[in-house]
Design a protein around this motif. Structure first.
Motif, mmCIF file in Angstrom:
data_model
loop_
_atom_site.group_PDB
_atom_site.id
_atom_site.type_symbol
_atom_site.label_atom_id
_atom_site.label_comp_id
_atom_site.label_asym_id
_atom_site.label_seq_id
_atom_site.Cartn_x
_atom_site.Cartn_y
_atom_site.Cartn_z
ATOM 1 N N TRP A 166 2.726 -1.318 7.010
ATOM 2 C CA TRP A 166 3.670 -0.391 6.360
ATOM 3 C C TRP A 166 5.050 -1.032 6.346
ATOM 4 O O TRP A 166 5.495 -1.577 7.358
ATOM 5 N N THR A 167 5.707 -0.976 5.204
ATOM 6 C CA THR A 167 7.065 -1.503 5.083
ATOM 7 C C THR A 167 7.993 -0.408 4.567
ATOM 8 O O THR A 167 7.691 0.252 3.570
ATOM 9 N N VAL B 122 12.676 12.915 -1.123
ATOM 10 C CA VAL B 122 11.762 12.026 -0.396
ATOM 11 C C VAL B 122 10.576 11.722 -1.317
ATOM 12 O O VAL B 122 9.670 12.548 -1.465
ATOM 13 N N PRO B 123 10.551 10.536 -1.954
ATOM 14 C CA PRO B 123 9.504 10.253 -2.942
ATOM 15 C C PRO B 123 8.283 9.527 -2.390
ATOM 16 O O PRO B 123 7.245 9.462 -3.055
ATOM 17 N N ILE C 65 1.812 6.828 -1.191
ATOM 18 C CA ILE C 65 2.399 7.058 -2.500
ATOM 19 C C ILE C 65 3.808 6.508 -2.466
ATOM 20 O O ILE C 65 4.596 6.820 -1.565
ATOM 21 N N THR C 66 4.141 5.652 -3.412
ATOM 22 C CA THR C 66 5.485 5.083 -3.484
ATOM 23 C C THR C 66 6.055 5.303 -4.872
ATOM 24 O O THR C 66 5.343 5.192 -5.883
ATOM 25 N N VAL D 286 2.747 11.880 6.967
ATOM 26 C CA VAL D 286 1.950 13.101 7.031
ATOM 27 C C VAL D 286 0.545 12.795 7.536
ATOM 28 O O VAL D 286 0.091 11.653 7.539
ATOM 29 N N GLY D 287 -0.131 13.860 7.959
ATOM 30 C CA GLY D 287 -1.489 13.743 8.473
ATOM 31 C C GLY D 287 -1.768 14.850 9.466
ATOM 32 O O GLY D 287 -0.839 15.498 9.970
ATOM 33 N N PRO D 288 -3.035 15.094 9.774
ATOM 34 C CA PRO D 288 -3.392 16.202 10.676
ATOM 35 C C PRO D 288 -2.962 15.933 12.106
ATOM 36 O O PRO D 288 -2.587 14.815 12.473
#
Length: 510
Positions: free
Chosen positions: A307-308, A493-494, A508-509, A318-320
């Motif tokens: 991740w960058t 926040v995109p 998603i970027t 995000v995530g559970p």
């Protein structure tokens, strides 16, 4: 849900008549009247600082009655008549679950914040989930404990030490512990806070079935989304009862009373962001992770994370519950020693190449539910915010006049300068969260990391804080924000990184 079949079919009545309650020799509620009937299930609704948590403590029999009437009646079975009981007997039939109870599970005052990510010291005995549930279940068999762990999705966590749990997992543990006491009245303070969407829905179903099996429920919330079996709402404002409503009436009144965002351009302009320039040298990459892996004994927490995050980017993580979000953030915020066994770049420098954790922390404004638990020192709200300049949990040096003025401006932004001299530990959970959010911002950091920042906050405060965050982020500030509520992710926040079971499920970027 077999474990719910043994819920008592008895019921309670509760009558307050012109009741006045004390807390620490000060009146907190004066002359309030309210009646809980056997066939009613109530939610206590209100904004931050309205008195919800204190009201629940009073109803649980934890606050002294100064005057008025507090009558408690119980019916042991459906056929028996109601009988008046004393407060001691009432407390034995009642279970209260609050955010503050997490402090009693583990002595945070005897540990340090980074300890949850390190090998724990031998002299500090930390109970496991299994041990905590067993100690609470004096009237439950091992089979019932296992059923309850299954019910709250905790079975795999039974051997895990409490300090290793995520915020959402700890919330579910609190509820399981309370249910094992088989109360006739279950009182829940913001029970859905910190839970992902699936867990929130699951808990609503559990609450609905508990009600159907005979347990009466009281829950406090500042969110309008209520379990289906909740029949009535008591609305609090400023430690006074605004009104009593049926479920239908509540939603009608709520629609009429949706507060407009009261942040004005003057509010925003009053904050001089140039007073404290961003710390450190310029950089191009805030965070870069290459094939990161974190493992404790046989359990893999993060697996192959790449991740960058570039300077000025805004990301939602995000995530559970239990997906590894908080552990991932700990690698960035210099809390997790496993960062040094992985290839992680922070502010253009490989972690472990000479910067101390304090060099990293001074560039980051951080808040999380776990960090919240470690503020146990007798500090005022002003002093807690001032620790944001030094990245400590305690007061280390006097506040300068310039810092004091900046802190004052931030509280003025929310029209809450009344909080400045108040002891932090005497504030409501929502007020404490507001203070910690301001603590994360006052030094104007290069990178803002907010892990579930809006827990315990009402929609009005969330809107104000989002506007303040927008202003801070306008000047190339990098942002990583975690939330289980899609509507809490700001529109500026995109980018999204979605974790599931310790791996990147999608990104998603834009």
């Amino acid at each position: 849900m077999d474990s719910l079949n043994k819920t008592s079919t008895g019921s309670l009545q509760l009558h307050l008549e012109q009741a006045t309650f004390n807390r620490q020799n000060q009146i907190v509620f004066s002359g309030i009247s309210w009646h809980l009937q056997p066939d009613e299930q109530w939610a206590i609704y209100g904004p931050v600082g309205s008195g919800k948590t204190t009201f629940l403590a009073a109803l649980a029999g934890q606050l002294p009655l100064r005057s008025g009437k507090f009558e408690l009646l119980i019916r042991p079975t459906a056929e028996a008549p109601f009988q008046v009981i004393d407060r001691s007997a009432y407390r034995s039939q009642t279970a209260l679950v609050t955010f503050q109870q997490q402090h009693s599970f583990f002595n945070y005052g005897r540990s340090f914040y980074q300890q949850r990510y390190q090998s724990l010291e031998n002299e500090i005995a930390i109970p496991t989930v299994q041990e905590l549930l067993t100690s609470a279940a004096t009237d439950s068999s091992p089979a019932e404990i296992e059923q309850m762990a299954n019910l709250l999705q905790l079975k795999e966590l039974l051997p895990v030490e409490l300090i290793k749990l995520s915020n959402g997992q700890t919330r579910k543990l609190q509820i399981a512990r309370a249910l094992l006491q088989k109360p006739k009245l279950l009182i829940l303070d913001n029970p859905f806070s910190g839970l992902d969407a699936e867990s929130r829905q699951h808990l609503k179903e559990i609450i609905d079935e508990l009600i159907q099996k005979g347990t009466q429920i009281l829950l406090a919330t500042n969110q309008p989304d209520l379990p289906a079996e909740i029949t009535h709402v008591l609305w609090l404002e400023d430690f006074k009862i605004k009104g009593f409503f049926s479920r239908t009436e509540f939603y009608e009144v709520l629609q009429e009373n949706v507060s407009a965002n009261n942040v004005t351009e003057n509010n925003l302009a009053s904050l001089n962001f140039s007073k404290f320039p961003k710390s450190g040298k310029d950089y191009q990459v805030a965070v870069q992770m290459d094939n990161v892996r974190v493992q404790y004994q046989q359990k893999v927490i993060l697996d192959d994370i790449s991740w960058t995050v570039k300077k000025g980017e805004k990301w939602a993580l995000v995530g559970p519950n239990g997906s590894g979000k908080t552990t991932l953030l700990s690698l960035i915020y210099a809390d997790n020693p496993q960062a040094f066994a992985n290839k992680i770049i922070l502010f253009d420098r490989r972690k472990g190449s000479g910067e101390s954790i304090w060099d990293i922390k001074k560039k980051i404004g951080f808040v999380s539910p776990e960090l919240h638990l470690y503020f146990r020192q007798p500090l005022t709200s002003r002093e807690v915010v001032a620790t944001g300049f030094t990245d400590t949990l305690v007061r280390t040096r006097p506040i300068t006049d310039e810092q004091s003025h900046l802190i004052q401006e931030h509280f003025s932004f929310f029209d809450r300068t009344d909080l400045l001299p108040k002891p932090f530990l005497q504030l409501s959970a929502g007020e404490q969260r507001l203070v910690l959010l301001l603590r994360s911002l006052v030094k104007n950091p290069e990178l803002i990391i907010w892990d579930e920042p809006f827990q315990g906050l009402s929609p009005e405060y969330i809107a104000q804080i989002t506007d303040l965050l927008r202003m801070y982020c306008a000047n190339a500030t990098t942002l990583i924000l975690v939330s289980h509520y899609a509507h809490e992710i700001p529109d500026f926040v995109p980018n999204y990184l979605y974790l599931e079971q310790g791996r990147v499920k999608s990104r998603i970027t834009n």
